[in-house]
Design a protein around this motif. Structure first.
Motif, PDB file in Angstrom:
ATOM      1  N   UNK A   1     -13.104  -5.365 -35.055  1.00  0.00           N
ATOM      2  CA  UNK A   1     -12.029  -6.363 -35.186  1.00  0.00           C
ATOM      3  C   UNK A   1     -11.271  -6.597 -33.880  1.00  0.00           C
ATOM      4  N   UNK A   2     -11.452  -5.727 -32.898  1.00  0.00           N
ATOM      5  CA  UNK A   2     -10.762  -5.888 -31.611  1.00  0.00           C
ATOM      6  C   UNK A   2     -11.689  -6.673 -30.680  1.00  0.00           C
TER       7      UNK A   2
ATOM      8  N   UNK B   1      -4.065  -4.875 -36.850  1.00  0.00           N
ATOM      9  CA  UNK B   1      -4.718  -5.532 -35.702  1.00  0.00           C
ATOM     10  C   UNK B   1      -5.093  -6.969 -36.074  1.00  0.00           C
ATOM     11  N   UNK B   2      -5.632  -7.155 -37.283  1.00  0.00           N
ATOM     12  CA  UNK B   2      -6.032  -8.516 -37.704  1.00  0.00           C
ATOM     13  C   UNK B   2      -4.797  -9.416 -37.803  1.00  0.00           C
TER      14      UNK B   2
ATOM     15  N   UNK C   1      -9.077 -16.192 -31.795  1.00  0.00           N
ATOM     16  CA  UNK C   1     -10.160 -16.353 -32.764  1.00  0.00           C
ATOM     17  C   UNK C   1     -11.262 -15.351 -32.465  1.00  0.00           C
ATOM     18  N   UNK C   2     -11.692 -14.637 -33.494  1.00  0.00           N
ATOM     19  CA  UNK C   2     -12.694 -13.570 -33.255  1.00  0.00           C
ATOM     20  C   UNK C   2     -13.456 -13.278 -34.528  1.00  0.00           C
ATOM     21  N   UNK C   3     -14.756 -13.316 -34.456  1.00  0.00           N
ATOM     22  CA  UNK C   3     -15.601 -12.916 -35.580  1.00  0.00           C
ATOM     23  C   UNK C   3     -15.894 -11.425 -35.429  1.00  0.00           C
ATOM     24  N   UNK C   4     -15.746 -10.614 -36.490  1.00  0.00           N
ATOM     25  CA  UNK C   4     -16.016  -9.173 -36.356  1.00  0.00           C
ATOM     26  C   UNK C   4     -17.410  -8.917 -35.766  1.00  0.00           C
TER      27      UNK C   4
END
Lengths: 289, 237
Positions: free
Chosen positions: B85-86, B183-184, B193-196
């Motif tokens: 997730x980071x 964190x999310x 924006x971030x995809x796991x």
């Protein structure tokens, strides 16, 4: 203790360094072997000594590799070491090591062995003392001999380089008579202490004096000494590993020096008590040797 | 808030956090810059550091890397979820405490005896220590504060660490899940924006092929392997 602690968590297998994965998969742990461990596997398998910070060409480093390759059960072995050049290598070993104070390594090992016998009555745990000649014969002679008198079931291996090497070259009890070092300019006044004979007189069931010039012979002696220490009593190996820096040799001349001494100060001496000999015979029949 | 413990470099042999008056947090609370705060406050600050600073990295220690206890698998799974997730998070393991001399592979591992090498080489500005035995964590965290500008987060299963910028105590897999949720949340607040995505695999150095090595590969050390009896080496430093 035991091989379980060397199992990598499957979740993290892909982020572990290669050397650690090899340690789990490719090291010669005794449970994975169908024959006794030995130096023959050294080229193909992962060594228990990852790297070391001793001088290039140091025979002591080579001797430690032979010793580690010959431990009958490395995952159940505790190594006790003491101050000296050797203590620079021990933190790098993938086994349990205990660094004792200068000289009291045999006393520490005695305690560890007794506790292990009480804590793990069903498992055979080996305690091996690896120390230099200063720790074994000069500063720790009392502790070394007392552990022999008490018949402690430990193996004592002395890396005899005949000098206090990492402090600049002072003479030790094991230095040969007349030898001059940087910090012993007038030469040694008395003879080399015959520690292997003292060990025999003090009750060791196995005492051997040798150089590290022949890897197979070193491995055989280590295996025999540890097996005898398991069942019979204390064992002692005096192993000549010259300090090439202090006696003025190049990195590639250590082996030659050891071969020369095979015929001189380290001419073969081997003592085995009758009960130890009978036990070794039994071990051979069982395929442990 | 007065920041008692901040990112370094604090200089060679800095004053230790306990001697600066930092005390360990009581149960249910956490440490943030040396102050006792609620667990959530410490987690939010740590999450912001991980999301905004360069090269966030997780350093798992032997207690989670080795399969030695029943609950380790849960913790390991939670750590991997947190890492995914980071954004651009890496995992560099600390598999044991053996000193890696003469040379450590800084891309592949970190060592408590010289953690600054890995941190400086990889330009890590935010890091999480998890599963490192406390005495070695204290050693590493103080060394990192001394020599680098890395923000350190200690996820400790026991009482926490004074030397870390943020220290969470009594860690379980559920605590790591809670940290992941924070964190999310913080990531969404910052608009990142971030995809796991799982962190990359370990980039260990390839094993040396001794058959293909020549003396020139040893560079300035080639004289060590080339000298023969009676030979005089003229080219020295």
């Amino acid at each position: 203790m035991g091989l379980d602690i060397y199992k990598i968590n499957p979740e993290f297998k892909d982020i572990m360094p290669r050397e650690i994965i090899e340690l789990e998969e490719n090291a010669t742990w005794s449970t994975k072997m169908n024959k006794p461990r030995g130096i023959k596997e050294l080229p193909e398998t992962k060594e228990l000594l990852e790297e070391h910070s001793l001088c290039a060409g140091c025979p002591e480093a080579a001797a430690l590799r032979y010793v580690l390759s010959a431990l009958p059960k490395p995952e159940d072995t505790v190594i006790v070491n003491s101050t000296g050049c050797t203590s620079l290598m021990f933190p790098h070993i993938a086994l349990h090591t205990v660094h004792s104070l200068f000289g009291n390594q045999n006393a520490v090992a005695s305690g560890i062995k007794r506790v292990l016998e009480w804590r793990f009555p069903d498992t055979q745990k080996d305690v091996v003392v690896l120390a230099g000649d200063g720790a074994t014969v000069d500063i720790g002679l009392d502790y070394t001999l007392q552990s022999f008198f008490r018949q402690e079931k430990i193996t004592t291996i002395c890396f005899d380089n005949e000098v206090y090497a990492n402090t600049g070259g002072q003479e030790s009890g094991m230095t040969a008579k007349g030898q001059v070092f940087k910090m012993a300019p007038t030469g040694k006044k008395f003879d080399k202490v015959p520690m292997w004979e003292l060990a025999t007189t003090s009750g060791c069931h196995y005492s051997i004096n040798m150089t590290a010039s022949a890897p197979k012979a070193v491995a055989k002696a280590v295996r025999e000494a540890i097996l005898i220490a398991r069942e019979i009593g204390p064992t002692y190996i005096n192993l000549y590993t010259p300090c090439i820096l202090e006696i003025g040799l190049s990195a590639n001349e250590g082996l030659g020096e050891m071969k020369d001494q095979d015929k001189d100060r380290f001419a073969s001496y081997k003592h085995i008590s009758p009960e130890a000999e009978a036990y070794l015979k039994k071990c051979k029949e069982e395929g442990l040797l | 808030m007065l920041k008692k413990i901040t990112e370094g470099p604090a200089g060679y042999m800095p004053q230790s956090a306990p001697s600066m008056g930092v005390e360990l947090a009581p149960e249910g609370q956490a440490l943030l810059y040396g102050n006792i705060v609620s667990e959530e406050e410490a987690m939010r600050d740590a999450a912001r550091a991980l999301l905004t600073r360069d090269n966030p990295t997780i350093f798992p220690g032997p207690q989670v890397l080795w399969d030695w206890k029943d609950d380790v698998a849960d913790k390991a799974a939670a750590i991997l979820e947190l890492a995914s997730e980071i954004p651009n998070c890496k995992i560099i393991p600390m598999p044991d405490y053996r000193p890696k001399y003469p040379k450590i592979d800084v891309k592949a591992e970190i060592n408590p005896n010289h953690p600054n090498l890995t941190i400086l080489d990889n330009r890590i500005k935010a890091s999480i220590f998890v599963g490192v035995h406390c005495h070695y964590a204290n050693l590493s965290l103080r060394m990192i504060r001394a020599g680098t500008d890395c923000y350190t987060i200690a996820l400790c299963a026991y009482m926490g660490h004074e030397e870390a910028m943020a220290s969470i105590r009594d860690l379980h897999a559920s605590t790591i899940h809670k940290f992941k949720e924070i964190v999310i949340e913080e990531r969404n607040k910052l608009g990142i924006e971030w995809e796991p995505t799982l962190p990359p695999e370990n980039p260990s150095l390839q094993k040396e092929d001794h058959a293909a090595l020549s003396p020139s590969d040893y560079g300035e050390y080639r004289s060590l392997i080339m000298t023969r009896k009676g030979e005089h080496v003229t080219e020295v430093e």
